[in-house]
Design an enzyme around this catalytic site. Structure first.
Site, short mmCIF file in Angstrom:
data_model
loop_
_atom_site.label_atom_id
_atom_site.label_comp_id
_atom_site.label_asym_id
_atom_site.label_seq_id
_atom_site.Cartn_x
_atom_site.Cartn_y
_atom_site.Cartn_z
N CYS A 49 1.47 -0.64 -5.40
CA CYS A 49 2.13 -1.92 -4.83
C CYS A 49 3.50 -2.44 -5.28
O CYS A 49 3.39 -2.74 -6.59
CB CYS A 49 1.15 -2.91 -4.53
SG CYS A 49 1.65 -4.49 -3.71
N ASP A 56 -2.42 1.52 -5.22
CA ASP A 56 -2.84 1.47 -3.80
C ASP A 56 -3.65 2.85 -3.61
O ASP A 56 -3.15 3.67 -4.11
CB ASP A 56 -1.80 1.38 -2.86
CG ASP A 56 -1.31 -0.04 -2.58
OD1 ASP A 56 -2.06 -0.85 -2.49
OD2 ASP A 56 -0.11 -0.16 -2.31
#
EC number: 1.7.1.13
Length: 133
Positions: A49, A56
């Site tokens: 992220c 992520d």
């Protein structure tokens, strides 16, 4: 109530369109002229992220109808793995994958889906489709 935060997000993804990634290789489609679909899934996709720096996780789905060339999967795996430590928003990633695949194989049809694990109670699914005119 202010709804956008340009000072927080603007410019964070300017590098993504020109990001250097491994080449997506291809091979000759011996069934050119026949419409058939090739589907594959990347079940353990990871990136970072760009806002929080946290990982992520998600699943990337690719579906396409080839023309002259087909995607060589080992090179695509290396391409996908190159995002492991890249800070990229979900929306930018799906669009970057789409554009790189179009450049590599010029398909008749292509669909890329990024189906990300929930974070903070929100699940994100980003889809882009392409139809060659």
């Amino acid at each position: 109530m202010k709804t956008n935060h340009p000072e927080t997000y603007d410019g964070r993804q300017d590098h993504i369109p020109s990001l250097k990634t491994p080449e997506i290789e291809s091979f000759t489609n011996v069934y050119e002229g026949k419409d058939y679909t090739i589907d594959f899934t990347v079940p353990e996709f990871t990136a970072v992220c760009p806002k929080t720096g946290l990982p992520d996780f998600g699943v990337i789905y690719v579906s396409y109808v080839p023309t002259k060339r087909c995607i060589e999967l080992k090179s695509f795996k290396e391409y996908i793995l190159s995002y492991r430590n890249v800070g990229v928003f979900h929306e930018f990633l799906v669009n970057k994958i789409m554009e790189d695949l179009i450049a590599a194989i010029d398909p008749k049809y292509l669909k890329v889906i990024g189906d990300y694990n929930a974070r903070g109670g929100i699940k994100t699914v980003v889809t882009r489709e392409y139809n060659k005119i």
